[in-house]
Design a protein around this motif. Structure first.
Motif, PDB file in Angstrom:
ATOM      1  N   ILE A   4       0.857  -1.192   0.000  1.00 12.30           N
ATOM      2  CA  ILE A   4       0.000   0.000   0.000  1.00 12.30           C
ATOM      3  C   ILE A   4       0.888   1.235   0.000  1.00 12.30           C
ATOM      4  O   ILE A   4       1.703   1.405   0.894  1.00 12.30           O
ATOM      5  N   CYS A  23      -4.104   6.774  -2.983  1.00 11.81           N
ATOM      6  CA  CYS A  23      -3.758   5.516  -2.332  1.00 11.81           C
ATOM      7  C   CYS A  23      -3.718   4.443  -3.419  1.00 11.81           C
ATOM      8  O   CYS A  23      -4.659   4.320  -4.210  1.00 11.81           O
ATOM      9  N   GLN A  25      -2.845   0.272  -4.141  1.00 12.98           N
ATOM     10  CA  GLN A  25      -2.570  -1.052  -3.575  1.00 12.98           C
ATOM     11  C   GLN A  25      -2.260  -2.026  -4.712  1.00 12.98           C
ATOM     12  O   GLN A  25      -2.741  -1.879  -5.838  1.00 12.98           O
ATOM     13  N   HIS A  29      -7.323  -5.900  -3.311  1.00 10.33           N
ATOM     14  CA  HIS A  29      -8.329  -5.977  -2.253  1.00 10.33           C
ATOM     15  C   HIS A  29      -9.562  -5.164  -2.618  1.00 10.33           C
ATOM     16  O   HIS A  29      -9.460  -4.092  -3.207  1.00 10.33           O
ATOM     17  N   MET A  32     -11.253  -0.521   0.534  1.00  2.65           N
ATOM     18  CA  MET A  32     -10.236   0.475   0.816  1.00  2.65           C
ATOM     19  C   MET A  32     -10.858   1.589   1.658  1.00  2.65           C
ATOM     20  O   MET A  32     -12.052   1.873   1.529  1.00  2.65           O
ATOM     21  N   TYR A  33     -10.028   2.216   2.496  1.00  3.28           N
ATOM     22  CA  TYR A  33     -10.514   3.183   3.473  1.00  3.28           C
ATOM     23  C   TYR A  33      -9.595   4.410   3.510  1.00  3.28           C
ATOM     24  O   TYR A  33      -8.386   4.289   3.298  1.00  3.28           O
ATOM     25  N   TYR A  48     -15.066   5.154   2.695  1.00  4.42           N
ATOM     26  CA  TYR A  48     -14.501   3.877   2.334  1.00  4.42           C
ATOM     27  C   TYR A  48     -15.133   3.400   1.022  1.00  4.42           C
ATOM     28  O   TYR A  48     -16.158   3.929   0.571  1.00  4.42           O
ATOM     29  N   ARG A  68     -13.094   5.963  -6.995  1.00  3.26           N
ATOM     30  CA  ARG A  68     -12.382   4.703  -7.207  1.00  3.26           C
ATOM     31  C   ARG A  68     -12.787   4.177  -8.593  1.00  3.26           C
ATOM     32  O   ARG A  68     -13.794   3.518  -8.745  1.00  3.26           O
ATOM     33  N   PHE A  74      -7.498   4.524  -4.919  1.00  3.91           N
ATOM     34  CA  PHE A  74      -8.584   5.165  -4.168  1.00  3.91           C
ATOM     35  C   PHE A  74      -8.131   6.582  -3.888  1.00  3.91           C
ATOM     36  O   PHE A  74      -7.136   6.802  -3.192  1.00  3.91           O
ATOM     37  N   CYS A  91      -4.468   5.728   4.423  1.00  4.18           N
ATOM     38  CA  CYS A  91      -5.241   4.823   3.593  1.00  4.18           C
ATOM     39  C   CYS A  91      -5.078   3.424   4.174  1.00  4.18           C
ATOM     40  O   CYS A  91      -4.027   3.089   4.752  1.00  4.18           O
ATOM     41  N   ILE A  93      -6.405  -0.919   3.586  1.00  4.56           N
ATOM     42  CA  ILE A  93      -7.179  -1.945   2.897  1.00  4.56           C
ATOM     43  C   ILE A  93      -7.672  -2.946   3.922  1.00  4.56           C
ATOM     44  O   ILE A  93      -7.119  -3.062   5.028  1.00  4.56           O
ATOM     45  N   GLN A 105      -7.328  -5.112   8.772  1.00  7.48           N
ATOM     46  CA  GLN A 105      -7.017  -3.871   8.087  1.00  7.48           C
ATOM     47  C   GLN A 105      -5.520  -3.612   8.116  1.00  7.48           C
ATOM     48  O   GLN A 105      -4.882  -3.736   9.165  1.00  7.48           O
TER      49      GLN A 105
END
Lengths: 116, 112
Positions: A4, A23, A25, A29, A32-33, A48, A68, A74, A91, A93, A105
């Motif tokens: 990440i 963000c 990754q 996944h 995402m947050y 999120y 997204r 994200f 950020c 996941i 997380q």
């Protein structure tokens, strides 16, 4: 966490300017947050995502928007930054890691944003 | 809304001793997960330990263990044989459904 990344890692901007944090990754996944971390408040959820183009608001979503368009990215946007948005942004996941076998997380390294 | 409370803003422990960090939470759900995260000065959030609510057995990870009291909604973290590298901010977190809720953190100092 190696999977990440966040960019930029540091940013100083002026009140009223738009800001976008990214963000990324590499592990595909679904969830995402975006969080902000402030002294005395811990981490608070901003928005999120539970899939491409699927997002939902968190506890402190006012003044923020997200997008997204791809699983791996994200974006968090501050349309018109204010001094109250000076914070560290994380950020994260939610996923399962084979080494732990858990659904939890995992966080990026954070972005320190200063709004003058 | 779920809330997570860490009532100890700061704690200290002598090196090699044991320390317990407290966490309570409020929820009406029966199926959820609890976590402890460590945040050293590098700012990286690191998962320490995880507990599923349906499991009665307390989770352990090397020197870290939890005391999970479901009826009391309590989830404390015990660090045994404390090391200088344990000095950090510790956050308790609750996951219900798709969202995670964090406490305000406990700053742990390890005294040589």
């Amino acid at each position: 966490d190696a999977g990440i990344t966040q960019s930029p890692r540091h940013k100083v901007t002026e009140t009223g300017t738009p800001v976008t944090l990214r963000c990324h990754q590499t592990e595909n996944h679904r969830y995402m947050y975006w969080y902000r971390q402030d002294p005395g408040h811990g981490l608070r959820l901003i928005h999120y995502s539970y899939g491409v183009k699927d997002t939902d608001k968190g506890e402190v979503s006012d003044g923020y928007s997200v997008s997204r368009s791809k699983t791996e990215d994200f974006l968090l946007t501050l349309e018109s930054a204010t001094s109250s948005q000076t914070s560290v942004y994380f950020c994260a996941i939610r996923g399962t890691r084979t080494e732990t076998g858990t659904d939890t997380q995992y966080f990026g390294p954070g972005t320190r944003l200063t709004v003058l | 809304a779920q809330t997570v409370t860490q009532s100890q803003p700061e704690m200290s422990v002598q090196e090699a001793e044991t320390v317990t960090l407290s966490c309570t939470y409020d929820t009406s759900e029966s199926d959820y997960y609890l976590f402890w995260y460590k945040q050293p000065p590098s700012r990286q959030m690191i998962l320490v330990i995880r507990q599923e609510a349906y499991k009665q057995q307390n989770a352990t990870e090397n020197r870290f263990s939890v005391n999970f009291q479901k009826a009391a909604k309590s989830f404390s973290l015990k660090i045994s044989d404390s090391q200088l590298g344990d000095a950090a901010m510790y956050f308790c977190a609750y996951r219900g459904g798709n969202q995670f809720y964090f406490g305000t953190g406990t700053s742990l100092t390890v005294i040589p």
